[in-house]
Scaffold this active site. Structure first.
Site, mmCIF file in Angstrom:
data_model
loop_
_atom_site.group_PDB
_atom_site.id
_atom_site.type_symbol
_atom_site.label_atom_id
_atom_site.label_comp_id
_atom_site.label_asym_id
_atom_site.label_seq_id
_atom_site.Cartn_x
_atom_site.Cartn_y
_atom_site.Cartn_z
ATOM 1 N N CYS A 99 0.808 -1.207 0.000
ATOM 2 C CA CYS A 99 0.000 0.000 0.000
ATOM 3 C C CYS A 99 0.843 1.260 0.000
ATOM 4 C CB CYS A 99 -0.823 0.015 1.243
ATOM 5 S SG CYS A 99 0.276 0.041 2.655
ATOM 6 N N ARG A 131 -0.271 1.130 -7.323
ATOM 7 C CA ARG A 131 0.150 -0.010 -6.497
ATOM 8 C C ARG A 131 -1.027 -0.889 -6.098
ATOM 9 N NH1 ARG A 131 5.092 1.742 -3.422
ATOM 10 N NH2 ARG A 131 4.311 0.693 -1.585
ATOM 11 N N TRP A 147 -3.949 -2.009 1.248
ATOM 12 C CA TRP A 147 -4.131 -3.298 0.559
ATOM 13 C C TRP A 147 -4.200 -4.294 1.707
ATOM 14 C CZ3 TRP A 147 -4.399 -5.805 -4.198
ATOM 15 C CH2 TRP A 147 -3.966 -7.130 -4.248
ATOM 16 N N ASN A 158 2.405 0.121 6.760
ATOM 17 C CA ASN A 158 2.524 -0.739 5.593
ATOM 18 C C ASN A 158 3.290 -1.978 6.033
ATOM 19 O OD1 ASN A 158 3.133 -1.905 3.146
ATOM 20 N ND2 ASN A 158 4.331 -0.192 2.363
ATOM 21 N N GLY A 159 2.727 -3.159 5.834
ATOM 22 C CA GLY A 159 3.438 -4.379 6.197
ATOM 23 C C GLY A 159 2.596 -5.289 7.074
ATOM 24 N N GLU A 161 5.386 -23.849 -16.951
ATOM 25 C CA GLU A 161 5.292 -22.428 -16.611
ATOM 26 C C GLU A 161 6.280 -21.603 -17.449
ATOM 27 O OE1 GLU A 161 3.304 -20.553 -15.260
ATOM 28 O OE2 GLU A 161 4.374 -18.788 -14.545
ATOM 29 N N LYS A 221 4.995 -18.598 -19.752
ATOM 30 C CA LYS A 221 5.504 -17.241 -19.558
ATOM 31 C C LYS A 221 6.012 -16.680 -20.880
ATOM 32 C CE LYS A 221 4.473 -16.214 -16.661
ATOM 33 N NZ LYS A 221 3.620 -16.292 -15.534
ATOM 34 N N GLU A 254 3.087 -15.975 -23.362
ATOM 35 C CA GLU A 254 2.146 -14.891 -23.091
ATOM 36 C C GLU A 254 2.754 -13.510 -23.274
ATOM 37 O OE1 GLU A 254 0.323 -15.274 -19.185
ATOM 38 O OE2 GLU A 254 2.220 -15.711 -18.227
ATOM 39 N N HIS A 282 7.586 -39.750 -27.058
ATOM 40 C CA HIS A 282 6.196 -40.052 -27.434
ATOM 41 C C HIS A 282 5.610 -38.992 -28.354
ATOM 42 C CE1 HIS A 282 6.273 -43.353 -24.589
ATOM 43 N NE2 HIS A 282 6.927 -42.525 -23.788
ATOM 44 N N LYS A 303 -5.429 -9.126 -16.665
ATOM 45 C CA LYS A 303 -4.797 -9.578 -15.429
ATOM 46 C C LYS A 303 -5.694 -10.548 -14.679
ATOM 47 C CE LYS A 303 -1.767 -9.780 -12.158
ATOM 48 N NZ LYS A 303 -0.669 -10.715 -12.436
HETATM 49 N N1 HGA Z 1 -1.367 -5.259 7.673
HETATM 50 C C1 HGA Z 1 -2.012 -3.993 7.542
HETATM 51 C C2 HGA Z 1 -1.356 -3.125 6.484
HETATM 52 C C3 HGA Z 1 -1.304 -3.822 5.198
HETATM 53 C C4 HGA Z 1 -0.718 -2.972 4.145
HETATM 54 O O1 HGA Z 1 0.504 -2.868 4.015
HETATM 55 N N2 HGA Z 1 -1.645 -2.387 3.396
HETATM 56 O O2 HGA Z 1 -1.456 -1.759 2.243
HETATM 57 C C5 HGA Z 1 -3.494 -4.156 7.224
HETATM 58 O O3 HGA Z 1 -3.945 -5.227 6.826
HETATM 59 O O4 HGA Z 1 -4.209 -3.188 7.418
#
Ligand code: HGA
Length: 604
Positions: free
Chosen positions: A2, A27, A74, A98-99, A477, A481, A484, A500, A599
């Site tokens: 995110c 992103r 995200w 973020n994380g 794969e 890859k 595509e 075969h 996608k």
């Molecule tokens: N783990 C946190 C932040 C996730 C993240 O990096 N979001 O972009 C969450 O789930 O809110």
């Protein structure tokens, strides 16, 4: 993942943060929010969905103040929703993150036992409560105090009413940069967010904590002040989005070590593998007698490798189905059948329909997926998230290797619950998995070799890819890859199948990419390759570092470090991605948006 944007200066913070978040939209995100500080008061607005929803809300209730933080989320922990959106505000502090906070569950249990009331399902909110419960004189001191309590990957930005001009942030295995202005400073998870205001950046290192005011930036490492160089960035906004890489696909290939670490994060406590999102009771796991893996495209290849994992580790018979086939065949399914859809987006129409059928027949369904709370996840009984982060390139890379890691975890988990593997054996497998990101970093360092290869071979009209056993699906794969993104006709085969039929294709114009890393069937594979070489095929071998036997047999030899055979597909996928990428790039193809492809295939 995110986006984070923070500002402290003399101008109104809200529009700067909003514009910055828009620059990070590429992103991918599911919700967004901004918090600012004005007259010693924190206010915030959050909205589900696109930034336009946040913008509309901000138009109704604008946020005043010249310091603030913003976030596009995200989801990794807790579905996309307004309460789960960031910022999270507790007491005098607002934070964005973020994380992944690995130990959030135990922290949350402890905090709740002492009276903290949580408003969201996120891991992030535990940090907001820790900052409140352990508050010291300043936000910076509080952050120093709580950092030893949290484990995981995180970049965090925070503001506090008690220190109304200071933005505090920390970086640990998630990106965070500081942008330098005149009487104003910024923080962001990525450069494009700030290019409208500055070209001067400080790239924080893991473990760095920073206190940022309009006039100053102070950085600390292990509590001690440190200097970090200022770098002037000349990237165009579009190059900056791709982190300086030419395409998203190439960026995502390089993100695989991080994506794998995030997929493994917080699952093993040293004794037990915990996959709580699977939502399976011990009795339900004990009763699994058959497994059906259902997927499309690259995810189907992950399923083919997953079959080897589940059968070898958990000793349960596995079928692997293409979702569009599964839908229309007679399904023999009962309550002892576990159906596992595998999908990056969680929106693939055929996979969704297949899972609905399986559920109707009485199967338990758990999905391997990269998108929290996607349609397929919502329809499933449980989920195993891959945590690869948003994948933008149409050709799947990091989603694939993390799917393999997730399926390996699933096999270990079933083996653990069915008492086939003890804690020591699980620990050994996990240690081997955890060693993979560093191995892949070594493969990434050898990128130039693939570029050189593609320079010579991008005009060849046909390619064959061969593998055996765990690496047969990697041959499939590799061919997919290449097809595509470069539009070159390519076929993947189990090398034992050559006689075969496909051996008829071999001539001096046919490059044959052979996945020949250490394996129980290595000798068998080598004799298949001899047959190719005897017919003048151009052998391109992927072998282990220590294997010096290919000098005469192969036109080109690529090397990767040796890992246990079962895990070798996760490493060997990376050279396949590089071959496809560089061949397509030399041909001038639109790597990130190949013709005729989408996608996420949300129609049948
Ligand atoms: N783990 C946190 C932040 C996730 C993240 O990096 N979001 O972009 C969450 O789930 O809110």
């Amino acid at each position: 993942m995110c986006g984070i944007v923070g500002y402290t200066g003399k101008r109104a913070a809200m529009p700067i943060i909003l514009e910055g978040l828009k620059k990070l939209e590429y992103r991918g995100y599911d919700s967004a929010g901004i918090s600012t500080l004005h007259h010693n008061e924190l206010t915030h607005v959050k909205a589900l969905g696109k930034l336009i929803a946040l913008e509309e809300q901000l138009a109704q209730e604008p946020l005043a103040g010249s310091i603030g933080i913003g976030h596009t989320r995200w989801a990794t922990h807790g579905k996309p929703s307004v309460p789960n959106a960031h910022p999270h505000v507790v007491g005098t502090t607002a934070i964005v993150h973020n994380g992944i906070i690995e130990n959030y569950k135990s922290l949350r249990t402890e905090l709740e036992a002492h009276g903290s009331q949580f408003l969201s399902e996120t891991d992030t909110e535990t940090v907001a409560h820790l900052l409140h419960v352990h508050r010291r004189e300043t936000l910076l001191e509080t952050l120093f105090a709580i950092l030893p309590m949290i484990r995981g990957a995180y970049s965090i930005a925070a503001i506090d009413t008690r220190d109304p001009h200071t933005l505090v942030c920390v970086k640990q295995e998630s990106p965070l940069v500081i942008g330098l202005g005149k009487n104003e400073n910024f923080v962001a998870s990525d450069i494009p967010a700030l290019l409208a205001h500055t070209r001067d950046f400080i790239f924080l290192e893991d473990g760095d904590v920073a206190a940022i005011t309009p006039e100053s930036v102070s950085i600390y490492h292990h509590g001690q002040p440190v200097e970090r160089p200022i770098k002037t960035v000349s990237w165009s906004p579009s190059a900056a989005e791709k982190g300086g890489y030419k395409h998203f696909m190439l960026k995502e290939i390089h993100e695989q070590p991080r994506a794998l670490r995030d997929t493994l994060r917080g699952k093993f406590d040293g004794k037990t593998l915990q996959l709580s999102d699977l939502a399976l009771t011990p009795q339900e796991v004990a009763s699994i007698r058959r497994i059906q893996l259902v997927a499309c495209g690259t995810s189907w290849h992950a399923g083919l490798v997953g079959k080897y994992y589940l059968e070898q580790i958990a000793r349960i018979p596995v079928e692997v189905d293409i979702a569009s086939e599964y839908r229309y065949r007679t399904k023999v399914v009962d309550s002892s059948t576990l159906v596992v859809p595998i999908t990056q987006s969680g929106e693939t129409a055929d996979t969704l329909a297949a899972l609905k059928d399986a559920k109707r027949e009485g199967a338990k369904v758990i999905t391997v997926c990269n998108v929290v709370d996607s349609s397929i996840v919502r329809e499933s009984h449980g989920v195993l998230y891959t945590n690869a982060g948003p994948e933008i390139g149409v050709a799947s890379t990091k989603a694939f290797t993390t799917q393999l890691a997730a399926l390996y975890l699933l096999a270990l988990f079933i083996a653990q619950e069915q008492k086939r593997l003890d804690s020591a054996a699980i620990a050994e497998h996990i240690a081997q998995l955890e060693a993979l990101p560093a191995v892949i970093e070594t493969v990434l360092e050898r990128e130039e070799e693939y570029k050189n290869f593609a320079h010579t071979f991008h005009d060849y009209p046909n390619f064959l890819f061969l593998g055996r056993s765990f690496n047969f699906p990697i041959a499939l794969e590799g061919a997919l890859k290449l097809k595509e993104i470069s539009y070159i006709h390519a076929e993947g085969y189990a090398s034992g199948e050559m006689k075969h039929g496909p051996i008829a294709l071999i001539d001096a114009q046919m490059p044959v990419v052979v996945v020949a890393t250490a394996s129980a069937v290595y000798d068998k594979l080598v004799s298949n390759v001899e047959e190719v070489a005897a017919r003048d095929g151009i052998v391109v071998a992927l072998v282990n570092d220590a294997d010096t036997s290919w000098g005469k047999k192969a036109h080109t030899v690529f090397r990767v470090p040796e890992v246990p055979e079962m895990l070798s597909p996760i490493v060997n996928a990376v050279p396949m991605q590089f071959i496809a990428y560089y061949v397509a790039d030399f041909k001038g193809c639109d790597v990130d948006q190949p013709r005729n492809l989408a996608k996420s295939v949300t129609v049948e």
